[in-house]
Write a protein that holds these residues in place. Structure first.
Motif, short mmCIF file in Angstrom:
data_model
loop_
_atom_site.label_atom_id
_atom_site.label_comp_id
_atom_site.label_asym_id
_atom_site.label_seq_id
_atom_site.Cartn_x
_atom_site.Cartn_y
_atom_site.Cartn_z
N LYS A 1 34.11 2.95 -20.05
CA LYS A 1 35.12 1.82 -19.74
C LYS A 1 35.25 1.82 -18.16
N PHE B 1 37.22 -0.50 -14.99
CA PHE B 1 38.15 -1.44 -14.69
C PHE B 1 37.50 -2.16 -13.48
N ILE C 1 44.36 2.37 -24.09
CA ILE C 1 42.99 1.83 -23.61
C ILE C 1 41.92 1.43 -24.55
N THR C 2 41.52 0.23 -24.63
CA THR C 2 40.33 0.00 -25.50
C THR C 2 38.83 0.31 -24.63
#
Ligand code: ADP
Ligand code: MG
Lengths: 332, 560
Positions: B71, B73, B113-114
């Protein structure tokens, strides 16, 4: 029950004093009091409905500055649809429906697209003023009247029965029912618990498995129908005519009432009655002219009262925690 | 399993040195009871250990299986290709510095959160977890790093939220109350179902969070830094509850910074660094030093080596101080204390015994009821924060988000918050950006503030780096008195070590240091002198050299 009484002692005492005073006045001055009460309730009806719109919205976390515009659009749509179609029912439905649409507009712009809630509300008000002034055509008349009802049983209660339940318009009766329903709904049902959670602390609701955006959109949209009904009342019941800007700031007054009612439907109801009464006093003063006060000044009485009560209330009341803030999930 | 104790952090030190044994390396509770509790089928118990999956350290079926989870950001790789698994009845600790990606990882398990890629499968179910509702339905419960409680609602309302019982269309609050009472009895977590959450102390709110998670069927309980705000007693209570839950078959993912807790309660540890799993080890095969080294990626000194203090003149003198808390109740109640130049005085005490009000009064943030505070010849009793600062008091506040930094300002501006109107940062009322920037660059270097640059907003830093900004600002003007309130709360091991070293350096440079901390270990290792507070007054003072942990614990509890 006992703890409830202990917690609400001041409110209960004030309520008792007000009720006793109301009855004393009613019987002591029975030349003017009954008509003043009736006109007070008449002023209060749209305020009750509109403040419920504010309560539902803010309890879900959405500020609704656009109540004024929602009412205006509905007053317009209701009046002209009824006038052109010849059906009062069609008018009411159109008014309520346009309130819903205006509610949906606010819901989608602020909740889904996270537009600033104040700006969205202001947009709604401007658009409402624009549309209704532009398409306004004078000289139309309503095909009928909103039916008046007398509630058996309740109407025989002294004072209360006379003012609220005897020969009252269906919308007025609905306003009472709506205040009760929203109150019970907000504090006693699953919908209410979730709504309050979403308005106070949306991430707590989210992590408990509640769809925050969905609930906010539903609430703000449906509340729009109450604003619609308030607008319908103004143009189809109270005055039987549509005029430009006929809401005259009631949508904003409703927000003040919501605050003074501490975001609680029944308290907001009482505050609406209080304002209705002040307005009735103001017009009584204008009529009798017993005092050496110019009518322009007595006309400001409700607004002065708003200022005073808001100033006293400010700092003592607390808005729902998340009001005005869009809910943004962690990875967006 | 033994009761978790508050023993020294090196409790695993004498264990065999077999670091990094391939998992699952072991579990030291293979009692019949435990196995029965976690067995999914009776038949499994009859099988020999190799086949049943029990004994030999293997605890049960794989409940949570994460493969290749990634993941990002923006440009931050919060999680990179993380794989881990948790078995039934197992307590797995996730260890890592602030910003290592622990919360991101568990938030993906809970559907908040994906993931960009990778799979999270719970009990073999690999479908994407859409939202918390989905996670809850699959038996995941989570206690979040920041409390997820509605402050104005009661405990019962909070616990029932999202799975309300309804009778005749109305909320059935009675059954919710009953549920809270039953749960709180069962897990020995005392709470009043009718109390409003905002009136409760944080320790109790934490209990409510746990009860809320347990009020649903949970197979996997995630605890994201649950002990960050707890007192040592409350922490031990929580560790006990975790152990009991695990014994009855609940799997637990436990995030913490505190090595003692990891060693006391977990079966296995995953260490995360910069979004990656850098180590996985059975708890019984490791110790505090090695865990800390894995976390930080280098050797850390857990004990602070400092020379004996050489105290000088009295700098701070507090006489019979009385201060009220927010509710107007006496919080500091006749406290007297002196701090000399060149010594660290540690204030030990259970939180809520007036420490916060003492520090706020000293910082000029709270009105003094009566008594006196003197800094050398200066009377500080009625000073405001501006005067206090210019009198030479550095203040590392307890709540750094609220009182330490302005999150939306740059690091550079935050570093001159208390000097922005002074030369060289301001000339004739005009701010001097070059000087501000140069100062920031220098401090960033010196205090190892990890950021993309000094113009990054302070709010976007990790907790440890935010704290370094505060520490840098408050130390760089060479204060005569340095007040540090919970200076390492919620801060990662690497930063803790750094901050501790700087505090000692400030002392050696001649500053008087007043340290307030809820961490007894911190007090014991940093202080030269210890003042134990209870009920708003100092109940005992001692040299740190003579201090005894249990004795202090007793005094803190009010037994004196
Ligand atoms: N919503 C987000 N947006 C941008 N960056 C984020 C977000 N959440 C976390 N991060 C970043 O991802 C990294 C890992 O954060 P986090 O999982 O909270 O770490 P930990 O819980 O281990 O302290 C940090 O660098 C953090 O700044
Ligand atoms: Mg975290």
């Amino acid at each position: 029950m006992q703890t409830w009484i202990a917690k609400n002692r001041t409110t209960l005492v004030i309520a008792a004093v007000v009720v006793v005073a109301a009855y004393v006045f009613y019987y002591a001055k029975n030349d003017i009091a009954p008509s003043m009460y009736v006109s007070a309730w008449g002023y209060a009806i749209p305020l009750v409905l509109a403040s419920l719109v504010g309560v539902i919205g803010e309890r879900s976390g959405v500020v609704n500055i656009g109540i004024e515009g929602q009412m205006l659009i509905a007053a317009f749509a209701g009046f002209f649809v009824a006038a052109y179609s010849g059906s009062m029912l069609a008018g009411v439905l159109a008014g309520v429906g346009s309130g819903l649409v205006a509610g949906a507009f606010l819901a989608w712009t602020t909740v889904r697209w996270r537009m600033d809630q104040i700006i969205a509300g202001v947009v709604l008000n401007i658009v409402a003023t624009g549309i209704t002034s532009f398409y306004y055509t004078p000289g139309q008349i309503l095909p009928g009247v909103i039916p008046n009802l007398t509630v058996p049983g309740l109407s025989s209660i002294p004072l209360i029965g006379d003012v609220f339940f005897t020969g009252e318009s269906a919308i007025a009766l609905f306003a009472i029912v709506a205040a009760l329903l929203v109150h019970v709904g907000l504090f006693r049902t699953r919908w209410g618990l979730r709504t309050r959670a979403v308005g106070e602390y949306p991430s707590a609701a989210d992590t408990a498995g509640i769809d925050v955006e969905r609930l906010r959109i539903i609430n703000v949209t449906l509340a729009g129908s109450l604003a619609g009904l308030a607008g319908v009342y103004l143009s189809m019941d109270a005055s039987s005519t549509f005029e430009r800007s006929m809401t005259a700031g009631r949508g904003f007054l409703a927000l003040a009432i919501m605050i003074m009612g501490m975001w609680r439907p029944l308290r907001a109801f009482s505050m609406a009655l209080f304002f209705g009464f002040i307005s009735a006093v103001a017009s009584q003063l204008q009529q009798t002219g017993g005092f050496a006060v110019p009518p322009q000044l007595t006309g400001t009485l409700p607004y002065v009262a708003t200022l005073v009560v808001l100033a006293v209330a400010a700092g003592r009341v607390r808005a729902p925690g998340a009001v005005g803030q869009p809910y943004v999930k962690k990875d967006q | 399993m033994s009761e978790p104790t508050s023993g020294p952090t090196s409790s695993g030190a004498e264990r065999p040195e077999t670091e990094g044994t391939p998992h699952p390396a072991g579990h030291d509770d293979t009692s019949r009871e435990h196995l029965e509790a976690i067995a999914t089928t009776d038949a499994a118990l009859e099988l020999p250990p190799e086949q049943s999956g029990f004994g030999e350290g293997v605890v049960g079926e794989v409940l949570l299986d994460i493969r290749g989870l990634t993941k990002s950001f923006g440009s931050v790789h919060a999680n990179r290709d993380i794989s881990l698994d948790v078995r039934r009845g197992e307590i797995v600790a996730l260890l890592g510095e602030n910003g290592a990606g622990k919360s991101t990882l568990v938030n993906q398990i809970f559907g908040l959160i994906t993931p960009d890629s990778g799979t999270v499968s719970i009990k073999g179910d690999e479908r994407r977890i859409k939202d918390p509702r989905d996670a809850i339905a699959r038996g995941v419960g989570m206690v979040h790093q920041h409390f997820q409680l509605v402050p104005v609602m009661t405990v019962a309302e909070n616990v029932m939220l999202g799975h309300e019982s309804v009778r005749g269309g109305l909320l059935d609050l009675d059954s919710a109350r009953r549920m809270v009472r039953e749960l709180s009895e069962k897990h020995r977590l005392a709470v009043d179902p009718d109390a409003e959450v905002e009136d409760l102390p944080v320790g109790t709110q934490q209990r409510v969070e746990i009860l809320k998670a347990l009020s649903r069927r949970v197979d996997l309980l995630i605890l994201d830094e649950p002990t960050a705000v707890l007192t040592p007693q409350e922490t031990d209570e929580l560790l006990g509850v975790m152990r009991e839950l695990a014994n009855s078959g609940t799997s637990i993912v436990f995030i913490t910074h505190k090595l003692r807790e990891v060693l006391a309660v977990s079966d296995r540890v995953y260490v995360l660094r910069q979004g990656e799993v850098v180590g996985e080890v059975a708890t019984k095969d490791t110790d505090a030093t090695r865990l800390a080294t894995m976390m930080v990626g280098r050797e850390v000194v857990l004990s602070i080596d400092k020379t004996a203090a050489t105290p000088g003149d009295t700098v701070l003198e507090i006489e019979d101080l009385h201060v009220s808390d927010d509710r107007g109740l006496a919080a500091v109640d006749g406290l007297s204390l002196t701090v000399r130049a060149g010594e660290i005085v540690g204030v030990a005490g259970v939180e809520g015994n007036g420490q916060r009000e003492l520090v706020e009064a000293l910082a000029g943030m709270r009105k003094v009821g009566s008594g006196r505070m003197r800094l050398k010849d200066l009377d500080l009793t009625t000073a405001d924060p501006y005067r206090t600062h210019h009198a030479g008091v550095g203040h590392i506040p307890e709540d750094r988000e609220k009182h330490g930094i302005v999150g939306t300002y740059s690091i550079a501006d935050n570093l001159v918050l208390n000097e922005f109107d002074q030369a060289p940062y301001s000339k004739s009322g005009v701010r001097q950006f070059d000087a501000i920037r140069a100062n920031a660059e220098r401090l960033r270097e010196e205090f190892d503030i990890r950021s993309s640059g000094v113009m990054q907003t302070a709010g976007s830093l990790s907790g440890g780096n935010k704290q370094k900004v505060v520490v840098a600002r408050e130390m760089s003007f060479e204060p005569t008195l340095l007040m540090a309130a919970q200076p390492t709360r919620g801060v990662d091991v690497g930063s803790i070590e750094f901050i501790h070293r700087r505090i000692v350096e400030a002392r050696d440079a001649g500053a008087a240091v007043l340290l307030v901390s809820a961490e007894l270990d911190e007090i014991l290792s940093l202080s030269d002198r210890i003042a134990v507070v209870h009920g708003g007054a100092v109940v005992a003072e001692m040299d740190a050299a003579d201090a005894d942990r249990t004795e202090i614990g007793r005094l803190m509890a009010g037994d004196h």
